[in-house]
Design a protein around this motif. Structure first.
Motif, PDB file in Angstrom:
ATOM      1  N   PHE A  89      25.691  41.594   5.506  1.00  0.00           N
ATOM      2  CA  PHE A  89      26.112  42.147   6.784  1.00  0.00           C
ATOM      3  C   PHE A  89      26.819  41.044   7.557  1.00  0.00           C
ATOM      4  O   PHE A  89      27.051  39.963   7.026  1.00  0.00           O
ATOM      5  N   PHE A  90      27.128  41.296   8.822  1.00  0.00           N
ATOM      6  CA  PHE A  90      27.814  40.315   9.653  1.00  0.00           C
ATOM      7  C   PHE A  90      27.047  38.986   9.663  1.00  0.00           C
ATOM      8  O   PHE A  90      25.834  38.965   9.830  1.00  0.00           O
ATOM      9  N   GLY A  91      27.772  37.899   9.481  1.00  0.00           N
ATOM     10  CA  GLY A  91      27.180  36.564   9.526  1.00  0.00           C
ATOM     11  C   GLY A  91      26.672  36.051   8.199  1.00  0.00           C
ATOM     12  O   GLY A  91      26.241  34.905   8.104  1.00  0.00           O
ATOM     13  N   ALA A  92      26.718  36.872   7.172  1.00  0.00           N
ATOM     14  CA  ALA A  92      26.210  36.450   5.863  1.00  0.00           C
ATOM     15  C   ALA A  92      27.159  35.445   5.218  1.00  0.00           C
ATOM     16  O   ALA A  92      28.375  35.565   5.317  1.00  0.00           O
ATOM     17  N   THR A  93      26.571  34.460   4.568  1.00  0.00           N
ATOM     18  CA  THR A  93      27.332  33.558   3.710  1.00  0.00           C
ATOM     19  C   THR A  93      27.053  34.034   2.291  1.00  0.00           C
ATOM     20  O   THR A  93      25.898  34.121   1.878  1.00  0.00           O
TER      21      THR A  93
END
Length: 159
Positions: A89-93
């Motif tokens: 999701f958003f912010g995942a590396t």
């Protein structure tokens, strides 16, 4: 902050706000001072300082308006507070591997903070859209102008 709209990280929002504050409190007052001084020198039609200053002031005002609208429409999302850290999701590396086992690592960030050279891809980019919701081991096909490419999700982390 708005509850709807494109996501942005707290650091990304801070960078937009810092740019807005710099323009408003530093650059614009300097240009206003130059324009005022140049206007007092007489003929404005051939006064380079006056003409350039007015042009630069319009550019700054446009950028300030753009930044204000943009900050109002964004939704700040802290990636560390993501409830499901096993999915993308958003912010995942995300560490990815293609068919040739070439690895690539990308971090999904807001569109205003993307930098492909640094591995930060925008939330609405083709790759980020393809990776949304993926779990470890999932295969995702990314459709790009150069053609489709399949990537396997090798690792997911939220720093």
């Amino acid at each position: 902050m708005a509850q709807t709209g494109d996501p942005i990280s707290p650091a990304g929002m801070a960078a937009l706000k810092a740019r807005y504050d710099h323009l408003l409190s530093t650059e614009r007052p300097e240009i206003v001072e130059i324009v005022s001084w140049a206007a007092g020198n007489g003929d404005r039609s051939e006064n380079g300082d006056y003409l350039y200053g007015r042009k630069r002031m319009r550019e700054i005002d446009r950028e300030l308006a753009h930044l204000a609208r943009r900050m109002k429409s964004l939704r700040v999302v802290d990636p560390r507070e993501q409830p499901d850290k096993a999915r993308v999701f958003f912010g995942a590396t995300v560490a990815l591997a293609d068919e040739d086992d070439d690895e690539r690592c990308v971090t999904i960030v807001g569109d205003d903070e993307q930098d492909a050279g640094a591995g930060r891809i925008g939330w609405n980019s083709p790759m980020a859209r393809a990776l949304r919701g993926a779990s470890l081991g999932d295969l995702r096909t990314v459709r790009l102008p150069s053609g489709s490419k399949e990537w396997e999700v090798v690792a997911i982390s939220y720093d």
